[in-house]
Design a protein around this motif. Structure first.
Motif, mmCIF file in Angstrom:
data_model
loop_
_atom_site.group_PDB
_atom_site.id
_atom_site.type_symbol
_atom_site.label_atom_id
_atom_site.label_comp_id
_atom_site.label_asym_id
_atom_site.label_seq_id
_atom_site.Cartn_x
_atom_site.Cartn_y
_atom_site.Cartn_z
ATOM 1 N N ASP A 133 51.129 35.226 38.983
ATOM 2 C CA ASP A 133 50.442 36.251 38.200
ATOM 3 C C ASP A 133 50.186 35.784 36.771
ATOM 4 O O ASP A 133 49.084 35.928 36.237
ATOM 5 N N TYR A 171 40.993 37.482 37.025
ATOM 6 C CA TYR A 171 42.315 38.062 37.282
ATOM 7 C C TYR A 171 42.224 39.287 38.186
ATOM 8 O O TYR A 171 42.936 39.386 39.186
ATOM 9 N N LEU A 180 43.796 39.223 41.960
ATOM 10 C CA LEU A 180 44.935 40.107 42.197
ATOM 11 C C LEU A 180 44.463 41.548 42.325
ATOM 12 O O LEU A 180 44.915 42.451 41.617
#
Length: 319
Positions: free
Chosen positions: A123, A134, A138
Motif C-alpha cells: 500500500d 493508487y 487498490l
C-alpha cells in the motif's frame, strides 16, 4: 515395562507450567501482562470504532489497519487470558482439543499479521511510487479480495500442522513448559518421529521470512522514490508515514524470528528467557500497533482527541 504400555495417541489434557524457573514471580509477572492486555483491548477497539464511525477514514490504508487491529485482538485474546489463569489461579490444565484450538488461532493470527504487514508495505509502495494509480490499483473490491486472502492463507496453511500434531503418540507426561500451547513445544513431547512436524514448521517460518524479504524490497523501492522527491517537506512526510510501518514490523518480526531460531539453535539459552520473549511476542505487537499508528496517523489521532474533548465534563465557573 515396554514403551508401548506408556504410549497413548491422545492425552486428555496438557499441563502448562507458565514460565518454568520463575514460578515464584508469576503474580508479579501477571501485573504487566494484565496491564498490557487492557491497553491492547482499549487501543485496538478504539481504532476499529473510529474508522467505522468516520467516513473520511474509509480508505485502503485504514481498512488494512482495521484488519490488523482485529488480528491483534484475536492473538492477544487467544493467549493472555490463559496466561493470567495460570499466574493467578494456577489453572494449568488444558484439554487436548482446547490446546489444538489455541495453537491453531495463535499461528493463524500470527500469519495474518505477517500478511497484513506485507500488504501495508505494498500500500505504501503504490501510494508513494505510483500515486496517480493508487485508487485504481487498490479499489474497494480488490481490498476485499486482499482481506480474504489475508485470512485464508494462514487459516488454510495451519490446518496440516494441527493434523500432524493430532496424529502424534505421546509416551510421557504431557507437561508443556510454556504458558500457552506452542507447536514445537508439543511435538517434542511425542514419542514418534517428528521430522514432518519440524519440516512443516520450518516451511511456515520460511513463509514469514519471504514476507519480510518482500517487505524489505518494497521499502528499498519506497526509499529510492522518496529521495527523488524535489521537496524536503514531501520527503519528510513520506518518511514519517513509512516510519510507523517500520516500527510495527520490527516489534512483530524480532521475537518471531528469535523464537524460531532458539527452537533450533538456542539450546544454551535459558528456558525462562526463551518463554518470556515468546510471551512478549504475543503481548507487545498487539499493544504497540494501535499506539504507533494512533500517534503517527494524524487522522486517527485527531479523531481520538475530538472524542475525548467532547466527553470532557464542563465545570461551571463561580466567579
Amino acid at each position: 515395562m515396554s514403551q508401548l504400555n506408556f504410549t497413548y495417541s491422545r492425552p486428555a489434557t496438557f499441563t502448562l507450567l507458565g514460565i518454568p524457573g520463575l514460578e515464584a514471580s508469576h503474580l508479579w509477572i501477571s501485573i504487566p501482562f494484565c496491564a498490557v492486555y487492557i491497553i491492547t483491548l482499549l487501543g485496538n477497539i478504539t481504532i476499529l470504532v473510529i474508522v467505522q464511525r468516520e467516513p473520511s477514514l474509509h480508505q485502503p490504508m485504514f481498512y488494512l489497519l482495521c484488519v490488523l487491529s482485529a488480528a491483534d485482538l484475536g492473538l492477544s485474546t487467544a493467549t493472555v487470558p490463559r496466561m493470567l489463569g495460570i499466574f493467578w489461579f494456577n489453572l494449568r490444565e488444558i484439554s487436548f482439543g482446547g490446546c489444538l484450538i489455541q495453537m491453531y488461532f495463535i499461528h493463524t493470527f500470527t500469519g495474518m499479521e505477517s500478511a497484513i504487514l506485507l500488504v501495508m508495505a505494498f500500500d505504501r509502495y503504490v501510494a508513494i511510487c505510483d500515486p496517480l494509480r493508487y485508487t485504481m490499483i487498490l479499489a474497494q473490491k480488490r481490498i476485499v479480495l486482499i482481506g480474504l486472502a489475508i485470512i485464508l492463507r494462514p487459516g488454510v496453511l495451519i490446518v496440516p500442522m494441527i493434523i500432524l500434531v493430532d496424529q502424534l503418540p505421546f509416551c510421557s507426561a504431557p507437561v508443556l513448559a510454556h504458558s500457552y500451547c506452542e507447536h514445537m513445544g508439543i511435538t517434542k513431547l511425542a514419542c514418534a518421529d517428528i521430522r514432518a512436524n519440524g519440516e512443516y514448521d520450518l516451511f511456515l517460518a520460511a513463509l514469514l521470512v519471504m514476507d519480510l524479504i518482500m517487505i524489505f524490497l518494497s521499502y528499498v523501492r519506497i526509499l529510492q522514490a522518496v529521495f527523488q522527491l524535489p521537496s524536503k517537506d514531501a520527503r519528510l512526510k513520506a518518511l514519517s508515514t513509512c516510519g510507523s510501518h517500520v516500527g510495527v514490523m520490527v516489534v512483530f518480526y524480532t521475537p518471531v524470528l528469535f523464537s524460531n531460531l532458539t527452537h533450533r539453535f538456542g539450546q544454551h539459552i535459558p528456558r525462562s528467557a526463551h518463554i518470556l520473549v515468546t510471551n512478549f511476542h504475543m503481548l507487545l505487537p498487539p499493544m504497540m500497533n494501535p499506539i504507533i499508528y494512533g500517534v503517527r496517523a494524524k487522522e486517527i489521532w485527531e479523531r481520538v482527541l475530538r472524542i475525548v474533548s467532547r466527553r470532557r465534563p464542563t465545570h461551571p465557573c463561580f466567579c
